[in-house]
Design a protein around this motif. Sequence first.
Motif, PDB file in Angstrom:
ATOM      1  N   GLU A  10       0.827  -1.203   0.000  1.00 37.90           N
ATOM      2  CA  GLU A  10       0.000   0.000   0.000  1.00 37.90           C
ATOM      3  C   GLU A  10       0.860   1.251   0.000  1.00 37.90           C
ATOM      4  OE1 GLU A  10      -3.914   1.803   2.303  1.00 37.90           O
ATOM      5  OE2 GLU A  10      -3.060  -0.139   2.863  1.00 37.90           O
ATOM      6  N   HIS A  14       0.995   4.147  -2.810  1.00 40.91           N
ATOM      7  CA  HIS A  14       0.723   5.519  -2.386  1.00 40.91           C
ATOM      8  C   HIS A  14       1.806   6.472  -2.888  1.00 40.91           C
ATOM      9  CE1 HIS A  14       0.196   9.011   0.267  1.00 40.91           C
ATOM     10  NE2 HIS A  14      -1.050   8.613   0.384  1.00 40.91           N
ATOM     11  N   ASP A  18      -2.048   8.236  -7.559  1.00 44.81           N
ATOM     12  CA  ASP A  18      -3.002   9.069  -6.841  1.00 44.81           C
ATOM     13  C   ASP A  18      -4.066   8.137  -6.251  1.00 44.81           C
ATOM     14  OD1 ASP A  18      -4.961  10.760  -5.923  1.00 44.81           O
ATOM     15  OD2 ASP A  18      -5.068  11.977  -7.748  1.00 44.81           O
ATOM     16  N   VAL A  19      -3.791   7.608  -5.062  1.00 43.75           N
ATOM     17  CA  VAL A  19      -4.654   6.581  -4.478  1.00 43.75           C
ATOM     18  C   VAL A  19      -5.972   7.147  -3.953  1.00 43.75           C
ATOM     19  CG1 VAL A  19      -2.762   5.017  -3.933  1.00 43.75           C
ATOM     20  CG2 VAL A  19      -3.450   6.758  -2.267  1.00 43.75           C
ATOM     21  N   ASP A  20      -6.089   8.463  -3.839  1.00 47.39           N
ATOM     22  CA  ASP A  20      -7.377   9.034  -3.460  1.00 47.39           C
ATOM     23  C   ASP A  20      -8.404   8.808  -4.568  1.00 47.39           C
ATOM     24  OD1 ASP A  20      -6.445   9.951  -1.010  1.00 47.39           O
ATOM     25  OD2 ASP A  20      -5.802  11.885  -1.843  1.00 47.39           O
ATOM     26  N   ARG A  21      -7.950   8.925  -5.807  1.00 47.43           N
ATOM     27  CA  ARG A  21      -8.833   8.719  -6.954  1.00 47.43           C
ATOM     28  C   ARG A  21      -8.809   7.293  -7.463  1.00 47.43           C
ATOM     29  NH1 ARG A  21      -6.740  11.496 -11.144  1.00 47.43           N
ATOM     30  NH2 ARG A  21      -8.692  11.370 -12.304  1.00 47.43           N
ATOM     31  N   PRO A  23      -7.826   3.983  -5.630  1.00 46.04           N
ATOM     32  CA  PRO A  23      -7.373   3.233  -4.442  1.00 46.04           C
ATOM     33  C   PRO A  23      -7.113   1.763  -4.779  1.00 46.04           C
ATOM     34  CG  PRO A  23      -9.741   3.542  -4.357  1.00 46.04           C
ATOM     35  CD  PRO A  23      -9.269   4.288  -5.574  1.00 46.04           C
ATOM     36  N   SER A  29     -13.958  -1.098  -2.852  1.00 49.02           N
ATOM     37  CA  SER A  29     -14.355   0.099  -2.111  1.00 49.02           C
ATOM     38  C   SER A  29     -15.179   0.984  -3.051  1.00 49.02           C
ATOM     39  CB  SER A  29     -13.120   0.853  -1.610  1.00 49.02           C
ATOM     40  OG  SER A  29     -12.356   1.342  -2.710  1.00 49.02           O
ATOM     41  N   ARG A  31     -14.891   4.060  -4.132  1.00 47.16           N
ATOM     42  CA  ARG A  31     -14.131   4.798  -5.144  1.00 47.16           C
ATOM     43  C   ARG A  31     -13.467   3.842  -6.132  1.00 47.16           C
ATOM     44  NH1 ARG A  31     -14.167   7.546  -9.014  1.00 47.16           N
ATOM     45  NH2 ARG A  31     -12.173   8.352  -9.780  1.00 47.16           N
ATOM     46  N   TRP A  32     -12.997   2.686  -5.674  1.00 46.87           N
ATOM     47  CA  TRP A  32     -12.425   1.668  -6.564  1.00 46.87           C
ATOM     48  C   TRP A  32     -13.468   1.233  -7.588  1.00 46.87           C
ATOM     49  CZ3 TRP A  32     -12.923  -3.427  -8.136  1.00 46.87           C
ATOM     50  CH2 TRP A  32     -11.773  -4.087  -8.594  1.00 46.87           C
ATOM     51  N   ARG A  56       0.964  10.307  -9.376  1.00 39.56           N
ATOM     52  CA  ARG A  56       0.993  11.487  -8.514  1.00 39.56           C
ATOM     53  C   ARG A  56       1.806  12.613  -9.173  1.00 39.56           C
ATOM     54  NH1 ARG A  56       0.633  11.131  -2.864  1.00 39.56           N
ATOM     55  NH2 ARG A  56       2.494  12.430  -2.765  1.00 39.56           N
TER      56      ARG A  56
END
Length: 290
Positions: A10, A14, A18-21, A23, A29, A31-32, A56
């Motif tokens: 992970e 990270h 860009d794991v916020d968008r 993941p 999840s 968002r996934w 990123r």
Amino acid sequence: MSDLLARSVEDDLHEIVDVDRFPLAAPESPRWNEAVMEARVELRHRGCTILRDFIRPDMRSRLRDEGVQVAPHAYYDEMIVNVYNTEPDEGLPDDHPARILMVRGNAFVPRDRIPESFLIHRLYVSEPFQRFLAACLEVDGIFPLADPLAGLCLNIVRPEREHPWHFDTNEFAISLLTQESTEGGVFEYCPGIRSAGAEHTEDVKSVITGDAGHLVQRLRLRPGDLQLFRGRYSLHRVSPVQGTTERHTAILSYSQQPGVVGRSERTRQLFGRLSPEHGSQANRVDDLLD
């Protein structure tokens, strides 16, 4: 997977993605699932999807620099080729697309010249990344190619050169622009112009000769954008690069079957050499020209 290893995976993602968008380490999840569904819709309707700003922002200069570092290892051999990268066959009709010749001016850095510590190599072998790609492509799973040269490579197009119309040897292609050219270098493609059971040579010929512009779609990629498309069945090219800056693109190749390697003839064309793995041509995915 141990907690320590899970955290390592992970943390690695990270740093790069860009794991916020996206993941990747959190499958299923909300968002996934949203990112996967967005990609599926694009692939179904356009034959291609671009995950903008996948890398990123603070990693894109490193991604570019790593590509520049290995670029001198590219194999350059300007060749006259056809769309299938096959040997001339005088038994074919004169107007067959395999008889139309083009100049291939791009070059490739093979996987064994790309250090495992480089961002693109770490991403290529990441299981969460592969799981995410498989979900986007709507397949049960994907495997890195067993080909030690073509599995992961850096495609380089110098100014005044181009990567002409061609098909990929794998079912789908994943690419990541690492350095944008000053001008030109536009990705052009014809989604699904052929299938596993039909070459559709008339359509292919029309695109190559410039008589089927309506079949061609054009995309402007940016560094950090991840592109997914079915390069085995979609005719595509990179238009001539202009300006003073080379165009660099990482090509991440996978297959739905394990053990897939490139054909010896094409491998030698692209990299100027073979590896022991190319002694076997098993596990081809179809019987197309190439």
